[in-house]
Design a protein around this motif. Sequence first.
Motif, PDB file in Angstrom:
ATOM      1  N   UNK A 186       0.816  -1.215   0.000  1.00 47.58           N
ATOM      2  CA  UNK A 186       0.000   0.000   0.000  1.00 47.58           C
ATOM      3  C   UNK A 186       0.849   1.264   0.000  1.00 47.58           C
ATOM      4  N   UNK A 187       2.185   1.127  -0.121  1.00 46.75           N
ATOM      5  CA  UNK A 187       3.067   2.303  -0.104  1.00 46.75           C
ATOM      6  C   UNK A 187       2.874   3.137  -1.371  1.00 46.75           C
ATOM      7  N   UNK A 188       3.005   4.444  -1.216  1.00 47.12           N
ATOM      8  CA  UNK A 188       2.957   5.363  -2.358  1.00 47.12           C
ATOM      9  C   UNK A 188       4.269   6.152  -2.364  1.00 47.12           C
ATOM     10  N   UNK A 189       4.988   6.100  -3.462  1.00 48.26           N
ATOM     11  CA  UNK A 189       6.246   6.862  -3.559  1.00 48.26           C
ATOM     12  C   UNK A 189       5.931   8.348  -3.660  1.00 48.26           C
ATOM     13  N   UNK A 190       6.708   9.161  -2.961  1.00 51.17           N
ATOM     14  CA  UNK A 190       6.543  10.611  -3.074  1.00 51.17           C
ATOM     15  C   UNK A 190       7.322  11.102  -4.293  1.00 51.17           C
ATOM     16  N   UNK A 191       7.043  12.344  -4.706  1.00 51.19           N
ATOM     17  CA  UNK A 191       7.776  12.914  -5.842  1.00 51.19           C
ATOM     18  C   UNK A 191       9.268  12.963  -5.527  1.00 51.19           C
TER      19      UNK A 191
END
Length: 414
Positions: free
Chosen positions: A181-186
Amino acid sequence: MSVGPPLHPRLSALRAPAFLEVTRRAAELRAAGRPVLSLAFGEPGFDPPAAARDAAVRLIQQGDVRYTSMDGLEPLRTAIAERIGARRRLPLGPENVVVCVGATQAISSAVRATVKSGDEVVVPAPYWPPYVDVVGLAGGRPVCPRGRPEHGFKLTAERLRRSLSARTRWLFLNSPNNPSGAVYSAAELSALAEVLRDFPWVGVISDEIYEDLAFQGWAPSLLDVAPDLADRTLIVGGMSKGFAMTGFRIGWAVGPKRLVRAVTWLQALSTFTPPAVGQAAALAALTACEQPAVAERARLRERCAVVVRRLLAGTALRITPPEGAFYLLCDARAYIDGARAGAPSDDTALALALLERAEVATMPGGAFGLDGYLRLAFGGPDAEVDEAVERLVAALAAMASRAYPRQTFASAPT
Ligand SMILES: Cc1ncc(COP(=O)(O)O)c(C=O)c1O
Protein backbone atom coordinates in the motif's frame (compact mmCIF):
# COMPACT_ATOMS: atom_id res chain seq x y z
CA MET A 1 6.81 -42.77 -17.22
CA SER A 2 4.82 -39.59 -17.75
CA VAL A 3 2.76 -39.23 -20.91
CA GLY A 4 3.19 -36.24 -23.21
CA PRO A 5 5.81 -33.51 -23.15
CA PRO A 6 7.55 -32.71 -19.86
CA LEU A 7 7.15 -29.19 -18.49
CA HIS A 8 9.69 -26.59 -19.49
CA PRO A 9 12.50 -26.70 -16.90
CA ARG A 10 12.01 -22.97 -16.22
CA LEU A 11 8.37 -23.59 -15.34
CA SER A 12 9.29 -26.54 -13.14
CA ALA A 13 11.91 -24.38 -11.43
CA LEU A 14 9.41 -21.72 -10.35
CA ARG A 15 8.77 -21.84 -6.62
CA ALA A 16 5.24 -23.24 -6.21
CA PRO A 17 3.48 -20.25 -4.70
CA ALA A 18 2.94 -20.87 -0.96
CA PHE A 19 -0.41 -19.11 -1.13
CA LEU A 20 -1.76 -21.93 -3.31
CA GLU A 21 -1.60 -24.11 -0.21
CA VAL A 22 -3.72 -21.59 1.69
CA THR A 23 -6.29 -21.17 -1.08
CA ARG A 24 -6.53 -24.94 -1.61
CA ARG A 25 -7.12 -25.55 2.10
CA ALA A 26 -9.66 -22.69 2.24
CA ALA A 27 -11.58 -24.32 -0.63
CA GLU A 28 -11.51 -27.68 1.18
CA LEU A 29 -12.84 -26.15 4.39
CA ARG A 30 -15.59 -24.33 2.52
CA ALA A 31 -16.55 -27.54 0.71
CA ALA A 32 -16.81 -29.19 4.14
CA GLY A 33 -19.30 -26.51 5.16
CA ARG A 34 -16.97 -24.39 7.34
CA PRO A 35 -17.76 -20.62 7.21
CA VAL A 36 -14.42 -19.43 5.86
CA LEU A 37 -14.00 -15.67 5.38
CA SER A 38 -11.36 -14.33 3.02
CA LEU A 39 -8.93 -11.47 3.46
CA ALA A 40 -6.78 -13.06 0.79
CA PHE A 41 -7.73 -11.65 -2.60
CA GLY A 42 -7.19 -8.38 -4.48
CA GLU A 43 -10.76 -7.98 -5.67
CA PRO A 44 -12.14 -4.44 -5.25
CA GLY A 45 -15.17 -4.22 -2.95
CA PHE A 46 -17.34 -1.98 -5.18
CA ASP A 47 -19.23 -2.38 -8.47
CA PRO A 48 -18.00 -1.56 -12.00
CA PRO A 49 -19.51 1.68 -13.38
CA ALA A 50 -23.02 1.33 -14.83
CA ALA A 51 -21.78 2.93 -18.09
CA ALA A 52 -19.36 0.02 -18.55
CA ARG A 53 -21.94 -2.67 -17.89
CA ASP A 54 -24.49 -0.99 -20.20
CA ALA A 55 -21.95 -0.65 -23.01
CA ALA A 56 -21.03 -4.33 -22.73
CA VAL A 57 -24.68 -5.42 -22.88
CA ARG A 58 -25.35 -3.08 -25.82
CA LEU A 59 -22.44 -4.48 -27.79
CA ILE A 60 -23.54 -8.06 -27.20
CA GLN A 61 -27.12 -7.25 -28.17
CA GLN A 62 -25.92 -5.64 -31.38
CA GLY A 63 -23.95 -8.80 -32.06
CA ASP A 64 -20.89 -6.73 -32.82
CA VAL A 65 -18.58 -9.10 -30.95
CA ARG A 66 -15.64 -9.80 -33.23
CA TYR A 67 -11.88 -9.72 -33.24
CA THR A 68 -10.57 -6.20 -32.90
CA SER A 69 -7.18 -4.88 -33.98
CA MET A 70 -4.24 -6.51 -32.25
CA ASP A 71 -3.25 -3.41 -30.31
CA GLY A 72 -6.87 -2.61 -29.36
CA LEU A 73 -9.56 -0.33 -30.76
CA GLU A 74 -8.36 3.11 -31.86
CA PRO A 75 -10.93 5.12 -29.88
CA LEU A 76 -9.95 3.27 -26.70
CA ARG A 77 -6.23 3.77 -27.33
CA THR A 78 -6.93 7.45 -27.95
CA ALA A 79 -8.90 7.72 -24.68
CA ILE A 80 -6.08 6.04 -22.75
CA ALA A 81 -3.44 8.23 -24.39
CA GLU A 82 -5.44 11.37 -23.57
CA ARG A 83 -6.05 10.31 -19.99
CA ILE A 84 -2.44 9.41 -19.20
CA GLY A 85 -1.07 12.22 -21.34
CA ALA A 86 -3.14 14.77 -19.40
CA ARG A 87 -2.28 13.29 -16.00
CA ARG A 88 1.43 12.95 -16.67
CA ARG A 89 1.74 15.94 -19.01
CA LEU A 90 3.20 13.76 -21.78
CA PRO A 91 2.64 14.12 -25.54
CA LEU A 92 0.98 10.73 -26.12
CA GLY A 93 -1.07 9.49 -29.07
CA PRO A 94 -2.86 6.20 -29.76
CA GLU A 95 0.34 4.87 -31.33
CA ASN A 96 1.90 4.95 -27.84
CA VAL A 97 -0.74 2.61 -26.41
CA VAL A 98 -1.39 -1.11 -26.62
CA VAL A 99 -4.55 -2.44 -25.02
CA CYS A 100 -3.89 -5.78 -23.32
CA VAL A 101 -5.78 -8.59 -21.64
CA GLY A 102 -5.28 -7.03 -18.22
CA ALA A 103 -2.14 -5.39 -16.89
CA THR A 104 -0.94 -8.95 -16.34
CA GLN A 105 -0.55 -9.50 -20.06
CA ALA A 106 1.06 -6.09 -20.59
CA ILE A 107 3.74 -6.98 -18.02
CA SER A 108 4.30 -10.50 -19.25
CA SER A 109 4.53 -9.43 -22.91
CA ALA A 110 6.92 -6.57 -22.11
CA VAL A 111 9.25 -8.91 -20.22
CA ARG A 112 9.09 -11.73 -22.77
CA ALA A 113 9.75 -9.25 -25.57
CA THR A 114 12.95 -7.95 -24.00
CA VAL A 115 14.49 -10.28 -21.41
CA LYS A 116 16.80 -13.09 -22.45
CA SER A 117 18.76 -15.69 -20.57
CA GLY A 118 21.16 -14.15 -18.07
CA ASP A 119 19.55 -10.71 -18.04
CA GLU A 120 18.69 -9.14 -14.69
CA VAL A 121 15.51 -7.35 -13.69
CA VAL A 122 15.27 -5.34 -10.48
CA VAL A 123 12.06 -6.21 -8.65
CA PRO A 124 11.94 -4.39 -5.31
CA ALA A 125 10.47 -6.61 -2.56
CA PRO A 126 7.74 -6.76 -1.46
CA TYR A 127 6.38 -7.29 -4.98
CA TRP A 128 3.38 -8.59 -6.88
CA PRO A 129 4.44 -12.26 -7.40
CA PRO A 130 4.00 -12.54 -11.20
CA TYR A 131 6.83 -10.00 -11.74
CA VAL A 132 9.46 -12.49 -10.58
CA ASP A 133 7.81 -15.49 -12.20
CA VAL A 134 7.58 -13.92 -15.63
CA VAL A 135 11.22 -12.82 -15.43
CA GLY A 136 12.21 -16.37 -14.41
CA LEU A 137 10.24 -17.89 -17.27
CA ALA A 138 12.04 -15.64 -19.73
CA GLY A 139 15.37 -16.94 -18.37
CA GLY A 140 16.14 -13.70 -16.54
CA ARG A 141 17.26 -13.28 -12.96
CA PRO A 142 15.09 -11.20 -10.63
CA VAL A 143 17.22 -9.04 -8.31
CA CYS A 144 15.04 -8.21 -5.32
CA PRO A 145 16.28 -5.53 -2.91
CA ARG A 146 14.10 -5.78 0.16
CA GLY A 147 12.35 -2.63 1.35
CA ARG A 148 12.51 -1.79 5.03
CA PRO A 149 9.44 -0.96 7.11
CA GLU A 150 11.09 2.26 8.26
CA HIS A 151 11.20 3.35 4.59
CA GLY A 152 7.59 2.25 4.06
CA PHE A 153 8.99 -0.81 2.23
CA LYS A 154 10.05 1.48 -0.63
CA LEU A 155 13.17 1.17 -2.74
CA THR A 156 15.74 3.83 -1.85
CA ALA A 157 18.14 5.41 -4.33
CA GLU A 158 21.08 3.82 -2.57
CA ARG A 159 19.59 0.29 -2.74
CA LEU A 160 18.69 0.87 -6.39
CA ARG A 161 22.25 1.84 -7.27
CA ARG A 162 23.59 -1.28 -5.60
CA SER A 163 21.07 -3.48 -7.45
CA LEU A 164 21.83 -2.27 -11.00
CA SER A 165 24.48 -3.80 -13.24
CA ALA A 166 25.55 -3.99 -16.87
CA ARG A 167 23.11 -6.91 -17.20
CA THR A 168 20.05 -5.07 -15.85
CA ARG A 169 17.24 -4.69 -18.39
CA TRP A 170 14.35 -3.35 -16.30
CA LEU A 171 13.39 -1.86 -12.97
CA PHE A 172 9.84 -2.58 -11.77
CA LEU A 173 8.14 0.22 -9.85
CA ASN A 174 4.66 -0.23 -8.40
CA SER A 175 2.99 2.68 -6.64
CA PRO A 176 0.51 2.47 -4.91
CA ASN A 177 1.99 -0.88 -4.09
CA ASN A 178 0.61 -4.35 -3.79
CA PRO A 179 1.17 -5.72 -1.13
CA SER A 180 2.39 -2.81 1.03
CA GLY A 181 0.00 0.00 0.00
CA ALA A 182 3.07 2.30 -0.10
CA VAL A 183 2.96 5.36 -2.36
CA TYR A 184 6.25 6.86 -3.56
CA SER A 185 6.54 10.61 -3.07
CA ALA A 186 7.78 12.91 -5.84
CA ALA A 187 11.03 13.39 -3.93
CA GLU A 188 11.59 9.62 -3.61
CA LEU A 189 10.94 9.16 -7.34
CA SER A 190 13.31 12.02 -8.20
CA ALA A 191 16.05 10.31 -6.21
CA LEU A 192 15.48 7.05 -8.12
CA ALA A 193 15.46 8.94 -11.44
CA GLU A 194 18.81 10.50 -10.56
CA VAL A 195 20.32 7.01 -10.26
CA LEU A 196 18.62 5.75 -13.44
CA ARG A 197 20.23 8.56 -15.45
CA ASP A 198 23.59 6.86 -14.80
CA PHE A 199 22.26 3.59 -16.30
CA PRO A 200 20.79 4.56 -19.68
CA TRP A 201 20.35 0.92 -20.80
CA VAL A 202 17.84 0.21 -18.00
CA GLY A 203 14.11 0.53 -18.73
CA VAL A 204 11.34 1.07 -16.20
CA ILE A 205 8.04 -0.77 -15.99
CA SER A 206 5.90 1.55 -13.90
CA ASP A 207 2.88 -0.45 -12.74
CA GLU A 208 0.29 2.20 -11.89
CA ILE A 209 -2.74 -0.08 -11.71
CA TYR A 210 -3.75 1.26 -8.26
CA GLU A 211 -3.29 4.95 -9.14
CA ASP A 212 -6.97 5.79 -8.59
CA LEU A 213 -6.93 4.16 -5.17
CA ALA A 214 -4.25 6.37 -3.57
CA PHE A 215 -5.94 7.69 -0.42
CA GLN A 216 -4.81 11.26 -1.09
CA GLY A 217 -6.47 11.06 -4.53
CA TRP A 218 -3.29 11.16 -6.51
CA ALA A 219 -0.05 9.16 -6.74
CA PRO A 220 3.01 10.71 -8.37
CA SER A 221 4.59 8.79 -11.25
CA LEU A 222 8.25 8.56 -12.20
CA LEU A 223 7.54 10.47 -15.42
CA ASP A 224 5.99 13.40 -13.49
CA VAL A 225 9.39 14.15 -12.03
CA ALA A 226 11.60 12.74 -14.78
CA PRO A 227 9.98 13.21 -18.21
CA ASP A 228 13.45 12.71 -19.70
CA LEU A 229 13.05 8.98 -18.89
CA ALA A 230 9.93 8.67 -21.08
CA ASP A 231 11.83 7.03 -23.94
CA ARG A 232 12.61 4.01 -21.73
CA THR A 233 9.56 3.81 -19.49
CA LEU A 234 6.44 1.71 -19.98
CA ILE A 235 3.48 2.82 -17.91
CA VAL A 236 1.26 -0.15 -17.14
CA GLY A 237 -2.30 0.26 -15.92
CA GLY A 238 -5.82 -0.92 -16.44
CA MET A 239 -9.47 -1.06 -15.51
CA SER A 240 -9.28 -3.76 -12.82
CA LYS A 241 -8.72 -1.78 -9.65
CA GLY A 242 -9.85 1.87 -9.91
CA PHE A 243 -12.90 0.91 -11.98
CA ALA A 244 -13.42 -2.49 -10.26
CA MET A 245 -13.57 -4.12 -13.71
CA THR A 246 -11.41 -7.19 -13.03
CA GLY A 247 -13.50 -9.58 -15.13
CA PHE A 248 -13.54 -7.35 -18.21
CA ARG A 249 -9.80 -8.05 -18.56
CA ILE A 250 -8.61 -4.73 -19.94
CA GLY A 251 -5.18 -3.30 -19.18
CA TRP A 252 -2.57 -1.38 -21.14
CA ALA A 253 1.05 -0.54 -21.72
CA VAL A 254 1.85 3.05 -22.67
CA GLY A 255 5.24 4.24 -23.84
CA PRO A 256 7.73 4.49 -26.69
CA LYS A 257 6.44 3.15 -30.01
CA ARG A 258 9.27 0.61 -30.30
CA LEU A 259 8.28 -1.10 -27.04
CA VAL A 260 4.55 -0.76 -27.66
CA ARG A 261 4.95 -2.52 -31.01
CA ALA A 262 6.94 -5.33 -29.35
CA VAL A 263 4.26 -5.83 -26.68
CA THR A 264 1.60 -5.89 -29.43
CA TRP A 265 3.51 -8.55 -31.31
CA LEU A 266 3.89 -10.80 -28.26
CA GLN A 267 0.25 -10.29 -27.37
CA ALA A 268 -0.84 -11.23 -30.88
CA LEU A 269 1.00 -14.52 -30.44
CA SER A 270 -0.74 -15.37 -27.18
CA THR A 271 -4.27 -13.90 -27.38
CA PHE A 272 -4.43 -12.38 -30.88
CA THR A 273 -6.56 -9.40 -29.78
CA PRO A 274 -7.90 -8.03 -26.50
CA PRO A 275 -11.61 -8.81 -25.89
CA ALA A 276 -14.17 -6.70 -27.77
CA VAL A 277 -16.69 -6.61 -24.91
CA GLY A 278 -14.08 -5.51 -22.38
CA GLN A 279 -12.86 -2.76 -24.70
CA ALA A 280 -16.38 -1.38 -25.26
CA ALA A 281 -16.93 -1.36 -21.50
CA ALA A 282 -13.56 0.27 -20.83
CA LEU A 283 -14.14 3.01 -23.40
CA ALA A 284 -17.56 3.79 -21.90
CA ALA A 285 -16.14 3.88 -18.36
CA LEU A 286 -13.19 6.12 -19.30
CA THR A 287 -15.48 8.46 -21.24
CA ALA A 288 -18.06 8.68 -18.42
CA CYS A 289 -15.67 9.07 -15.56
CA GLU A 290 -12.51 11.15 -15.34
CA GLN A 291 -12.04 10.46 -11.61
CA PRO A 292 -13.23 6.96 -10.66
CA ALA A 293 -13.54 5.52 -7.15
CA VAL A 294 -13.72 8.89 -5.36
CA ALA A 295 -16.16 7.57 -2.73
CA GLU A 296 -14.33 4.27 -2.57
CA ARG A 297 -11.01 6.00 -1.80
CA ALA A 298 -12.58 7.74 1.18
CA ARG A 299 -14.18 4.48 2.31
CA LEU A 300 -10.90 2.57 2.01
CA ARG A 301 -9.02 5.20 3.96
CA GLU A 302 -11.56 5.00 6.76
CA ARG A 303 -11.73 1.22 6.72
CA CYS A 304 -7.95 1.05 6.82
CA ALA A 305 -7.88 3.17 9.98
CA VAL A 306 -10.54 1.01 11.65
CA VAL A 307 -8.79 -2.26 10.83
CA VAL A 308 -5.32 -1.03 11.78
CA ARG A 309 -6.59 0.28 15.15
CA ARG A 310 -8.29 -3.00 15.96
CA LEU A 311 -5.30 -5.14 15.01
CA LEU A 312 -2.82 -2.99 16.89
CA ALA A 313 -5.02 -2.93 19.99
CA GLY A 314 -5.69 -6.67 20.01
CA THR A 315 -2.59 -8.37 18.61
CA ALA A 316 1.19 -8.23 18.51
CA LEU A 317 1.18 -7.65 14.73
CA ARG A 318 3.22 -4.65 13.59
CA ILE A 319 1.84 -2.56 10.74
CA THR A 320 3.17 0.14 8.46
CA PRO A 321 -0.05 1.94 7.51
CA PRO A 322 -0.69 1.97 3.76
CA GLU A 323 -1.34 5.12 1.72
CA GLY A 324 -3.35 3.47 -1.03
CA ALA A 325 -4.89 0.26 -2.44
CA PHE A 326 -6.60 -2.14 -0.03
CA TYR A 327 -3.87 -4.23 1.50
CA LEU A 328 -2.29 -4.30 4.94
CA LEU A 329 1.14 -5.81 5.26
CA CYS A 330 1.47 -7.09 8.83
CA ASP A 331 4.74 -8.11 10.45
CA ALA A 332 3.69 -11.39 12.09
CA ARG A 333 7.06 -12.51 13.38
CA ALA A 334 5.83 -12.27 16.98
CA TYR A 335 3.77 -15.38 16.25
CA ILE A 336 6.37 -17.32 14.25
CA ASP A 337 9.03 -19.37 15.97
CA GLY A 338 10.66 -22.38 14.37
CA ALA A 339 12.20 -23.39 17.72
CA ARG A 340 9.07 -23.35 19.89
CA ALA A 341 6.95 -26.50 19.90
CA GLY A 342 3.49 -25.85 18.52
CA ALA A 343 4.32 -22.38 17.14
CA PRO A 344 4.05 -21.82 13.36
CA SER A 345 7.50 -22.13 11.82
CA ASP A 346 6.92 -19.64 8.99
CA ASP A 347 4.31 -17.32 7.49
CA THR A 348 2.66 -20.09 5.44
CA ALA A 349 2.27 -22.23 8.58
CA LEU A 350 0.82 -19.20 10.38
CA ALA A 351 -1.66 -18.50 7.55
CA LEU A 352 -2.68 -22.19 7.59
CA ALA A 353 -3.07 -22.12 11.39
CA LEU A 354 -5.26 -19.01 11.16
CA LEU A 355 -7.32 -20.70 8.50
CA GLU A 356 -7.95 -23.70 10.78
CA ARG A 357 -8.51 -21.77 14.01
CA ALA A 358 -10.14 -18.54 12.84
CA GLU A 359 -11.54 -19.72 9.51
CA VAL A 360 -9.99 -16.68 7.86
CA ALA A 361 -7.85 -16.88 4.70
CA THR A 362 -4.84 -14.54 4.55
CA MET A 363 -1.84 -14.37 2.21
CA PRO A 364 1.61 -15.37 3.52
CA GLY A 365 4.18 -12.62 2.95
CA GLY A 366 6.70 -15.05 1.45
CA ALA A 367 4.61 -14.99 -1.73
CA PHE A 368 5.51 -11.29 -2.04
CA GLY A 369 9.18 -11.73 -1.16
CA LEU A 370 8.69 -10.78 2.49
CA ASP A 371 8.89 -13.78 4.82
CA GLY A 372 7.38 -13.39 8.26
CA TYR A 373 4.51 -11.17 7.12
CA LEU A 374 0.84 -11.62 6.30
CA ARG A 375 -1.10 -9.60 3.72
CA LEU A 376 -4.67 -8.80 4.61
CA ALA A 377 -7.01 -7.43 1.91
CA PHE A 378 -9.49 -5.13 3.65
CA GLY A 379 -11.48 -3.86 0.64
CA GLY A 380 -14.43 -6.27 0.98
CA PRO A 381 -17.84 -5.64 2.58
CA ASP A 382 -17.46 -3.90 5.99
CA ALA A 383 -19.35 -6.51 8.02
CA GLU A 384 -17.36 -9.42 6.56
CA VAL A 385 -14.00 -7.73 7.03
CA ASP A 386 -14.87 -6.70 10.61
CA GLU A 387 -15.93 -10.23 11.44
CA ALA A 388 -12.75 -11.66 9.89
CA VAL A 389 -10.60 -9.20 11.87
CA GLU A 390 -12.35 -10.12 15.14
CA ARG A 391 -11.72 -13.79 14.43
CA LEU A 392 -8.04 -13.07 13.75
CA VAL A 393 -7.71 -11.08 16.96
CA ALA A 394 -9.24 -13.93 18.98
CA ALA A 395 -7.14 -16.63 17.29
CA LEU A 396 -3.90 -14.67 17.66
CA ALA A 397 -4.68 -13.97 21.33
CA ALA A 398 -4.96 -17.71 21.85
CA MET A 399 -1.55 -18.25 20.23
CA ALA A 400 1.32 -17.41 22.54
CA SER A 401 3.25 -14.53 20.99
CA ARG A 402 6.87 -13.83 21.61
CA ALA A 403 7.63 -10.85 23.81
CA TYR A 404 7.58 -8.27 21.03
CA PRO A 405 6.91 -4.73 22.20
CA ARG A 406 3.34 -3.82 21.24
CA GLN A 407 3.04 -1.18 18.55
CA THR A 408 0.97 1.77 19.67
CA PHE A 409 -1.48 3.97 17.80
CA ALA A 410 1.16 6.63 17.26
CA SER A 411 2.04 5.46 13.76
CA ALA A 412 -1.45 4.32 12.81
CA PRO A 413 -3.71 6.39 10.62
CA THR A 414 -6.39 8.38 12.37
C1 LIG B 1 0.38 -4.73 -8.78
C2 LIG B 1 -0.53 -5.40 -9.73
N1 LIG B 1 -0.28 -5.28 -11.05
C3 LIG B 1 -1.08 -5.87 -11.96
C4 LIG B 1 -2.18 -6.61 -11.58
C5 LIG B 1 -3.01 -7.29 -12.64
O1 LIG B 1 -4.13 -6.60 -13.00
P1 LIG B 1 -5.06 -7.03 -14.22
O2 LIG B 1 -6.34 -7.49 -13.62
O3 LIG B 1 -5.21 -5.77 -15.02
O4 LIG B 1 -4.37 -8.09 -15.00
C6 LIG B 1 -2.48 -6.75 -10.22
C7 LIG B 1 -3.64 -7.57 -9.77
O5 LIG B 1 -3.87 -7.83 -8.61
C8 LIG B 1 -1.64 -6.13 -9.26
O6 LIG B 1 -1.87 -6.22 -7.95
